[in-house]
Design a protein around this motif. Structure first.
Motif, short mmCIF file in Angstrom:
data_model
loop_
_atom_site.label_atom_id
_atom_site.label_comp_id
_atom_site.label_asym_id
_atom_site.label_seq_id
_atom_site.Cartn_x
_atom_site.Cartn_y
_atom_site.Cartn_z
N TYR A 183 2.33 -11.95 5.69
CA TYR A 183 1.49 -10.85 6.17
C TYR A 183 0.04 -11.03 5.73
CZ TYR A 183 5.98 -8.72 7.19
OH TYR A 183 7.25 -8.47 7.68
N ASP A 184 -0.87 -10.64 6.60
CA ASP A 184 -2.30 -10.79 6.35
C ASP A 184 -2.83 -9.49 5.75
OD1 ASP A 184 -4.82 -11.77 6.25
OD2 ASP A 184 -5.24 -11.60 8.40
N GLY A 185 -2.58 -9.31 4.45
CA GLY A 185 -3.01 -8.08 3.79
C GLY A 185 -3.44 -8.35 2.36
N GLU A 186 -3.18 -7.38 1.50
CA GLU A 186 -3.57 -7.47 0.10
C GLU A 186 -2.34 -7.34 -0.77
OE1 GLU A 186 -7.46 -5.85 -1.96
OE2 GLU A 186 -5.94 -4.26 -1.88
N ARG A 187 -2.21 -8.23 -1.75
CA ARG A 187 -1.05 -8.22 -2.64
C ARG A 187 -1.04 -6.92 -3.44
NH1 ARG A 187 1.32 -13.29 -4.19
NH2 ARG A 187 3.38 -12.90 -5.06
N ALA A 188 0.12 -6.29 -3.51
CA ALA A 188 0.26 -5.02 -4.25
C ALA A 188 1.53 -5.10 -5.09
CB ALA A 188 0.33 -3.84 -3.29
N GLN A 189 1.35 -4.96 -6.40
CA GLN A 189 2.48 -4.96 -7.32
C GLN A 189 2.67 -3.52 -7.80
OE1 GLN A 189 2.93 -6.90 -11.59
NE2 GLN A 189 2.81 -8.51 -10.03
N ILE A 190 3.76 -2.90 -7.39
CA ILE A 190 4.00 -1.48 -7.65
C ILE A 190 4.91 -1.34 -8.86
CG2 ILE A 190 4.90 0.67 -6.69
CD1 ILE A 190 4.23 -0.38 -3.92
N HIS A 191 4.45 -0.56 -9.85
CA HIS A 191 5.20 -0.32 -11.09
C HIS A 191 5.58 1.16 -11.16
CE1 HIS A 191 4.22 -4.12 -13.44
NE2 HIS A 191 3.56 -4.26 -12.29
N VAL A 192 6.86 1.42 -11.37
CA VAL A 192 7.36 2.78 -11.54
C VAL A 192 8.13 2.84 -12.87
CG1 VAL A 192 8.73 4.65 -10.57
CG2 VAL A 192 7.55 3.05 -9.04
N PRO A 193 7.57 3.46 -13.90
CA PRO A 193 8.27 3.52 -15.19
C PRO A 193 9.33 4.63 -15.18
CG PRO A 193 6.14 4.59 -15.38
CD PRO A 193 6.22 4.04 -13.98
N SER A 201 1.89 3.03 -10.87
CA SER A 201 0.60 2.34 -10.72
C SER A 201 0.74 1.15 -9.78
CB SER A 201 0.09 1.87 -12.08
OG SER A 201 1.09 1.17 -12.78
N ILE A 202 -0.40 0.76 -9.22
CA ILE A 202 -0.45 -0.35 -8.27
C ILE A 202 -1.49 -1.35 -8.77
CG2 ILE A 202 -0.86 -1.02 -5.86
CD1 ILE A 202 -0.19 1.89 -5.10
N PHE A 203 -1.12 -2.64 -8.80
CA PHE A 203 -2.02 -3.69 -9.29
C PHE A 203 -2.21 -4.75 -8.22
CE2 PHE A 203 0.18 -1.90 -12.96
CZ PHE A 203 -0.88 -1.55 -13.79
N SER A 204 -3.39 -5.37 -8.25
CA SER A 204 -3.72 -6.44 -7.30
C SER A 204 -3.19 -7.78 -7.82
CB SER A 204 -5.23 -6.52 -7.10
OG SER A 204 -5.85 -6.95 -8.30
N ARG A 205 -3.46 -8.84 -7.05
CA ARG A 205 -2.97 -10.15 -7.45
C ARG A 205 -3.66 -10.67 -8.71
NH1 ARG A 205 -3.92 -14.71 -3.44
NH2 ARG A 205 -4.06 -15.98 -5.31
N ASN A 206 -4.87 -10.18 -8.98
CA ASN A 206 -5.57 -10.59 -10.20
C ASN A 206 -5.49 -9.52 -11.28
OD1 ASN A 206 -7.16 -8.81 -8.87
ND2 ASN A 206 -9.01 -10.04 -8.91
N GLN A 207 -4.44 -8.68 -11.22
CA GLN A 207 -4.09 -7.70 -12.25
C GLN A 207 -5.07 -6.54 -12.36
OE1 GLN A 207 -3.68 -10.98 -15.29
NE2 GLN A 207 -1.84 -9.84 -15.81
#
Length: 896
Positions: free
Chosen positions: A539-549, A563-569
């Motif tokens: 997919y042509d988008g933006e990396r999103a790393q989703i954290h749910v504690p 929280s949501i983090f990008s590919r460069n944290q």
């Protein structure tokens, strides 16, 4: 001449009279005595005038026996007092009066009040209140049983004075005068001949064999203590020294704070070294000394070596513009801002210019030396300063640090404030140095017990141990990229305990796994031969790393802390408030905590189609309000890394994908799983690639599905993931992300804007931006207008010292490394005019792009995340016409 002699005679009479009055009446005031002292000093100066003239030979008169016996103990024992008596006797012989020449020695003018007082006190305590006669002594001293020490002539006095050793004089001077209550003083104790130094006593004691053994044992103990005390001067500290000793070669002692100069010297040694193994060795030597002597300073030292203040996801930045740093340097060194700018332009580096300015500066009162711990705290304080007056506060704090800099400290302090050390030290080198330091000098909470663990091991055994430490540290850091958690565990429990205490945790972002590019379907099958793999849409988008504690008690997820983090944290939580609102629809009741790897893509809700990346980049980056959002996004979930307090990164992709589909829901237009297909033939892959292109995707991601190679390799660009793009037949199999470092003024219809640009790739090993090519195609008129305005904000007066380029391609304007563009080219070729990947393929030539064209701006990447020089070299060697070359591509299947 007669007048002067007459004046001397009157003066001597007055001095004699008053001194006798003081002896008879001790209550005479100190002020009166000071007058006598002043007059005696004037008498001395006048008398000394006549001593210059040559005198007629006179027979030396010997003292009477009574006079020798009446000399005070201090006059007999102290060499300075003997000299005074000798001088006073010469003065007496200048006068024609014979009665004055026979005056007692005690009447000579005292050297100082301090010496006069103890003499006067001894006179009082003797009980004699009658005025002494000139020929008799005013004080009686008890003689010793042995013969008294007498001087028959001035020559004999001089002889005894020469025989007294300097140590004996020192011991005599150290002896205090007797207390007031003491009446009798034994002459033997005060004689310089009778006094023995400590060394003489030791020599006398050391005659017996037993005492010799005792002395040897004590010397050994003293040697061990001196080993702790002695240290190298800070200005001579050298962590690059062969056979480095963590204690003897350090410039600070155990328990002391690490000097900032030691860290600066380490960075200076690293900057002067190009070999990566030597860089790791230098840094590990410094870390070893810190671990042994001051382990609590290891954390700030590691952060400052990386030029960081906190983990990346804290987004803690100094926020100091280069102009403010120049202003601070100018104010501290008494220079103008123009002078500092000119010096920085000549040096190509503000840090070097600041070091030169500081070296020529002189301060009246030197401030205390900088300590690494306090410098790190000061940098954090600068980063946390906010408000209207924050700029002035930051400048004041910087000035207080700068004025205390010594040697090369100023250079690296300014570079740290700039956020650019540029010494060729990558994060992987720091982790490797930590591994080497802990393998050589294992930390211990009770104090390091082994300074060099490599002794007794063969080279192969120690290398195996080092590789084990490096793998443990790097893997743990990938799962928990937080030095605040990693370093304390390392010091307290050792390397082996890191995986148990530092684990993947929601809220701490991981460095994502990346894929290698490939040119065609045949390369996919060459790589995954005899292995099961799957294909997913890219997919042509933006990396999103989703954290749910997990919430309190762990029974339900805490969505408020998601929280949501990008590919460069970077923390992008405030950028996507709409995604957080939709989280309850994604999670099933069985989920209490999770970490998802996703792609956020611009999405047209009405047509239900994916939109280009350029549209997504128009969203507000921070503190976005959901009511103001115009570009909607759909999140495509393609991996599950953590579920219900259980890390899944070591599980195969097949198991992770099964758990993802079991515990999460799909909501059309909001949450969707990545479209995937398990292919077995080249035709299936080709057909699926065409479907991905029709679905507005870039291409395919090909991943190993089962087996040991199917795990999630954190922070790796692994061959277990390959990306296959739609333009693989157009020459280069992957687009290239480049950094804009220069611009050329446009002509013709491009007048008023930049018509061409100088592009560069990033070399991680040397921390350089290496010129790759010039570009002038692929831009629309609107693109040139927009890009020129954006680049004007980054114009600098001269190229940075970490720009590697050929002077024949110098642009009209230089830009700071800030903007990342995506470009495409026909192929790559060797070039003598460009510096990209120089030394990796050819020792004298770099690599350049042929027929490059602009694709888009990459706002989701930082300049350091641009295509690396190693990747450029691998792309060049992967071309069909180069494959027969003997050179091998650089292996990038490692931590990046």
């Amino acid at each position: 001449m007669f007048t002067i002699t007459k004046f001397i005679g009157h003066s001597r009479f007055i001095v004699k009279f008053v001194s006798l009055a003081v002896k008879v009446y001790p209550q005479v005031s100190i002020s009166t005595f000071s007058i006598i002292n002043a007059r005696s000093m004037s008498q001395k100066s006048i008398t000394s005038f006549f001593t210059i003239t040559p005198k007629k030979p006179v027979k030396v008169q010997q003292k009477n026996k009574d006079e020798d016996e009446t000399e005070s103990p201090n006059d007999t024992t102290s060499p300075p007092d003997i000299g005074k008596e000798k001088r006073s006797s010469k003065r007496q012989r200048l006068d024609s009066s014979g009665s004055e020449s026979s005056a007692p020695v005690e009447a000579s003018p005292p050297a100082s009040d301090k010496k006069k007082k103890p003499k006067r006190q001894r006179i009082e305590s003797s009980g004699s209140e009658t005025a002494p006669s000139p020929k008799s002594s005013p004080m009686k001293v008890e003689k010793s049983k042995g013969p008294p020490k007498t001087y028959n002539s001035p020559k004999s006095k001089k002889k005894v004075k020469e025989e007294a050793s300097p140590l004996q004089k020192k011991e005599v001077n150290k002896q205090k005068s007797p207390p007031k209550t003491q009446v009798k003083v034994k002459k033997e104790a005060t004689s310089p001949v009778a006094v023995k130094t400590e060394k003489e006593v030791k020599v006398e004691k050391s005659t017996s064999p037993e005492s010799k053994n005792e002395i040897k044992d004590s010397e050994k103990k003293e040697g061990k203590e001196n080993e702790e005390v002695t240290k190298v001067p800070e200005t001579e500290y050298d962590p690059a020294k062969p056979k480095y000793h963590p204690i003897n070669d350090a410039c600070w002692s155990r328990g002391q704070e690490v000097p900032y100069l030691a860290l600066a010297k380490t960075l200076e040694a690293i900057e002067a070294t190009s070999a990566r193994l030597k860089i790791v060795e230098i840094l590990s030597n410094f870390f070893r000394s810190v671990i042994v002597l001051t382990p609590e300073d290891l954390l700030p030292c590691v952060y400052m070596c990386l030029n960081q203040l906190a983990p990346a996801y804290h987004s803690l930045e100094l926020g100091i513009a280069e102009t403010y740093l120049m202003k601070a340097v100018a104010q501290c060194t008494g220079r103008t801002l123009a002078q500092v700018k000119s010096a920085a332009q000549k040096c190509g580096d503000l840090g070097s210019a600041a070091e030169q300015a500081r070296a020529t500066q002189r301060t009246m009162f030197a401030p205390p030396p900088l300590k690494a711990r306090k410098v790190f705290q000061a940098l954090k304080e600068v980063a946390n300063m906010t408000g209207q007056a924050s700029v002035n506060k930051k400048i004041a704090k910087i000035q207080s640090l700068f004025t205390a800099c010594r040697n090369c400290e100023a250079k690296y302090l300014i570079r740290s404030l700039e956020g650019k050390l540029r010494i060729g030290l990558a994060e992987q080198s720091v982790l490797q140095a930590l591994a080497l330091a802990t393998a050589t000098t294992p930390p211990d909470p009770d104090g390091v017990k082994v300074l060099d663990a490599s002794k007794g091991l063969s080279a192969e055994q120690f290398k195996a141990r080092l590789d084990e430490h490096a793998l443990t540290i790097k893997t743990t850091y990938c799962e928990c990229p937080n030095y605040d958690a990693l370093i304390p565990v390392l010091l307290q429990h050792g390397v082996a305990a890191l995986p148990q205490h530092c684990r993947l945790t929601p809220g701490v972002p991981l460095k994502p796994m990346l894929a290698h590019p490939t040119k065609g379907v045949h390369e996919v099958f060459n790589r995954f031969e005899n292995e099961q793999f799957t294909c997913e849409w890219k997919y042509d988008g933006e990396r999103a790393q989703i954290h749910v504690p997990a919430g309190e008690g762990g029974a339900a997820p805490d969505l408020a802390k998601a929280s949501i983090f990008s590919r460069n944290q970077e923390n992008n939580t405030s950028k996507y408030p709409d995604i957080l609102r939709r989280l309850p629809g994604l999670l099933k009741d069985s989920v209490t905590s999770c970490v998802l790897d996703c792609e956020a893509v611009a999405y047209d809700v009405e047509t239900k189609k994916i939109l280009p990346f350029q549209i997504l980049s128009t969203r507000k980056r921070k503190d976005a309000s959901e009511a103001d959002i115009k570009v909607q996004v759909c999140v495509f979930v393609f991996d599950l890394l953590y579920l219900n307090d259980r890390p899944l990164v070591r599980e195969p992709l097949a198991d992770r994908r099964r758990l993802l589909q079991e515990h999460f829901n799909e909501v059309e237009g909001e949450w969707q799983f990545a479209t995937s297909k398990d292919c077995t033939t080249m035709e299936e892959v080709q057909q699926f690639l065409e479907e991905a292109v029709k679905g507005s995707c870039e291409g395919l991601m090909v991943k190993t599905l089962v087996g040991a190679h199917a795990r999630y390799d954190i922070a790796r660009r692994s061959h277990n993931w390959l990306k296959l793009k739609k333009d693989y037949l157009e020459g280069v199999g992957d687009t290239i992300d480049v950094v804009v470092i220069g611009g050329y003024r446009g002509r013709g219809k491009r007048t008023g804007v930049y018509g061409g640009f100088l592009l560069a790739c990033y070399d991680h090993e040397n921390e350089q931006y290496q010129a790759l090519c010039k570009i002038g195609t692929g831009f629309s008129d609107e693109d040139l207008q927009t890009l020129s305005k954006e680049l004007e904000q980054h114009v600098i007066e001269a190229p940075k010292n970490y720009y590697s380029y050929d002077r024949s391609h110098s642009p009209d304007a230089w830009f700071g490394a800030a903007c990342v563009w995506e470009v495409r080219c026909a192929d790559l070729s060797l070039s003598p005019a460009h510096r990209a990947a120089i030394g990796l393929v050819d020792s004298e030539k770099g690599i350049s792009l042929r027929f490059p064209r602009f694709i888009r701006v990459r706002t989701d990447k930082t300049p350091e995340q641009a295509t690396s020089a190693q990747q450029i070299a691998e792309m060049y060697l992967a071309q069909d016409q180069i494959k027969n070359n003997k050179s091998k591509p650089t292996n990038l299947d490692d931590f990046y």
